[in-house]
Design an enzyme around this catalytic site. Structure first.
Site, PDB file in Angstrom:
ATOM      1  CB  SER A  57      -0.861   0.007   1.267  1.00 31.79           C
ATOM      2  OG  SER A  57      -1.495   1.264   1.469  1.00 31.79           O
ATOM      3  CE1 TYR A 113      -3.541   0.019   4.802  1.00 28.38           C
ATOM      4  CE2 TYR A 113      -4.270  -2.252   5.061  1.00 28.38           C
ATOM      5  CZ  TYR A 113      -3.930  -1.183   4.244  1.00 28.38           C
ATOM      6  OH  TYR A 113      -3.973  -1.326   2.877  1.00 28.38           O
TER       7      TYR A 113
END
Lengths: 267, 321
Positions: free
Chosen positions: A144, A157
């Site tokens: 990401s 995360y």
């Protein structure tokens, strides 16, 4: 072009979002697919759509909760038992949880660490070994843009995505001499999938901004990069900007910027 | 040394950086809760500190923090003993050396449990009470490996990248409170990290390692000042700066050379290995390698006697004699 290539791709988190779009791209190129996801009903629905659109390829499904201990090895055994050889591995399944770390749900975060790191590691271990022995194969690791800059309100995360990026880049160097085995790190920007809903961040500023990109475009970038053996894919201009910002500005400034973007829009 | 009533909880405290950090706290009159895997080693270390600093209270809790629910058990035991934790030091961690497709999966899973899950879990357990008190400090031990790829120590490096990202997010979230989170990034350090990881024969392990003492003292000083990021030693600082300049692939390549094993233990090998890293400054050997602890053989973890703890303080293992 749909003639069966004879090769098979395994995609986790395949029932929706980026995983589903990647599955379509594999199918379109004539590759068989093993679609893996947690909830069987959603998975079957997605698989049916793929079968209808691409009748010449084989579509297998495995519904399994990959955040559980031992689940990655179970998946590996299931696929082996079905006699399927995996040429392309896509470690895509993952989720986030938005909120102050002081207040977020520990159990959900531990499950997140299991899915986003432990399962990625285990599947990579099993399939990379085979690919190296065979002399061919490709792995797509979905990280990401969150790997490039600290993410207050998505602390665990972003940590897991930093893990995936670091881990995969180390591997890329380790397997350099195996020219036909490649690992590609896909770093999506905020993307229109059910990630935001699962993470309880539908009201975040960033989610309601033009930064959010389409899953099919992100998948396209990832797929092309993977097939090309690229090391890193930053799909769309937004992703490239995130990475550039991450690399250029000091972490503390990036953290403050991201913090404000993840906060809810003021009504 | 005045007798304070404050207490520091340190994981991985029986040797290496954890023990030296414990010593720093003790020297300043703070009480200790020393946590480590192996009771024997832990008791030995605790007794030594108690002799050196008789005015403080030294508690010990032996448990394997890589097991499920261990952080919860630790928390309950500390509560049961009526202790308040003013300083939390998440130091326990270990590495595993070798090409990923061959290295020990079970060990790597335990590594993630300790270096990531227990790290997060303990932070989650102690943060609320620190916030309620609006006081307290947390020291998260990362590594220079947090900043660059680490071939032959891929999982270890990844766990340390996690610590960096997670820690910096927390720092921003806690702005405006009096609870501080400091991140410590040691370079390759002379502890039993290398033994546990099976990396005793690597270029790195046989190069210029920082001492656990200097890393801990530098870390402790920065921590007590509430410094956000602490990179001990000049070498460490240079490595971190380099990581901002060089592309990841170049860093990875340079790091790999440091992680390769020396065929004989000739020091000449060290110099040759570092020629790849363009930005190498002073010592040739170190710059690309941040990984302090990559170990050569997974299997040595349990058997190497100096390594009895599964979680040495991150930094390298003692050179085997």
């Amino acid at each position: 072009m749909e003639n069966n290539s004879g090769k098979t791709a395994l995609i986790t988190g395949a029932s929706s979002g980026i995983g589903y779009e990647l599955t379509k791209l594999f199918a379109k190129d004539g590759h068989n697919v093993v679609m893996v996801a947690h909830h069987d009903d959603k998975l079957q629905q997605a698989a049916q759509q793929i079968k209808t659109e691409f009748p010449l390829i084989r579509v297998e499904t495995v519904s399994i909760d990959l955040s559980k201990d031992g689940s990655a090895d179970r998946l590996y055994s299931i696929v082996q038992d079905r006699g399927i050889q995996i040429e392309y591995l896509v470690n895509n399944a993952g989720f986030g949880e938005k909120g102050q770390f002081l207040e977020t749900d520990l159990d959900k975060e531990i499950a997140m660490i299991h899915l986003n790191t432990i399962t990625v590691l285990t599947l990579t271990k099993r399939y990379l070994r085979e690919m190296i022995n065979r002399g061919s194969g490709r792995i797509l690791q979905v990280s990401s843009v969150a790997a490039f800059l600290p993410h207050p309100l998505l602390a665990v995360y972003a940590g897991t995505k930093s893990f995936v990026k670091s881990f995969s880049e180390s591997l890329q160097d380790e397997i350099k001499e195996h020219k036909n085995v490649t690992i590609t790190v896909l770093c999506p920007p905020p993307t229109e999938t059910n990630f935001f809903e699962v993470a309880h961040m539908e009201n975040s500023k960033v989610v309601n901004s033009p930064q959010v990109q389409d899953a099919d475009e992100v998948a396209r970038g990832g797929y092309d990069g993977m097939m090309n053996g690229d090391a890193r894919v930053l799909p769309t201009l937004v992703a490239k900007m995130y990475a550039a910002q991450g690399i250029t500005l000091p972490d503390s400034i990036n953290a403050a910027i991201v913090h404000s973007q993840l906060e809810d829009i003021k009504k | 040394m005045e007798n304070k009533t404050s207490t520091a909880l340190i994981t991985g405290a029986s040797s290496g950086i954890g023990l030296e950090l414990a010593r720093c706290f003790a020297r300043d009159g703070h009480n200790l809760i020393m946590v480590a895997h192996y009771r024997g080693k832990l008791q030995e270390a605790a007794e030594k500190l108690h002799k050196e600093f008789p005015g403080i209270r030294v508690e010990t809790i032996a448990l394997d923090l890589s097991k499920d629910h261990a952080p919860e058990k630790l928390y309950k035991e500390v509560q049961h003993r009526g202790l308040q934790v003013d300083f939390l030091v998440n130091n326990a961690g270990f590495g595993e050396y070798g090409p990923f497709y061959k290295s020990d999966l079970q060990k790597e899973l335990a590594m993630i449990h300790l270096n990531v899950i227990a790290h997060v879990h303990l932070t989650k357990l102690y943060l609320p009470e620190m916030i309620s008190r609006n006081a307290g400090k947390i020291l998260q031990v990362g590594s220079v490996a947090s900043f660059m790829p680490a071939p032959l120590q891929s999982v270890y490096g990844a766990t340390k990248a996690f610590v960096l990202s997670f820690g910096e997010a927390l720092q921003e979230e806690l702005k405006g409170t009096k609870v501080t989170v400091s991140l410590l990034f040691p370079p390759a350090t002379d502890t039993n990290f290398f033994n546990v990881a099976g990396a005793q024969d690597t270029v790195l392990a046989n190069g210029n390692l920082a001492t656990a003492k200097e890393v801990a003292e530098s870390g402790y000083k920065g921590f007590m000042k509430g410094q956000a990021r602490i990179v001990p030693t000049l070498k460490g600082k240079i490595e971190v700066i380099q990581s901002n300049i060089l592309p990841d692939a170049a860093l990875a390549k340079a790091m790999k050379k440091q992680s390769e094993e020396i065929k004989s233990k000739k020091t000449a090998t060290k110099k040759a290995a570092t020629t790849e890293a363009p930005a190498t400054t002073s010592s040739e050997t170190e710059t690309p390698k941040k990984r302090t602890t990559k170990t050569a053989k997974a299997k040595t973890t349990e058997t190497a006697t100096p390594v009895t703890e599964t979680a040495p303080n991150k930094k390298g293992a003692k050179k085997t004699t």
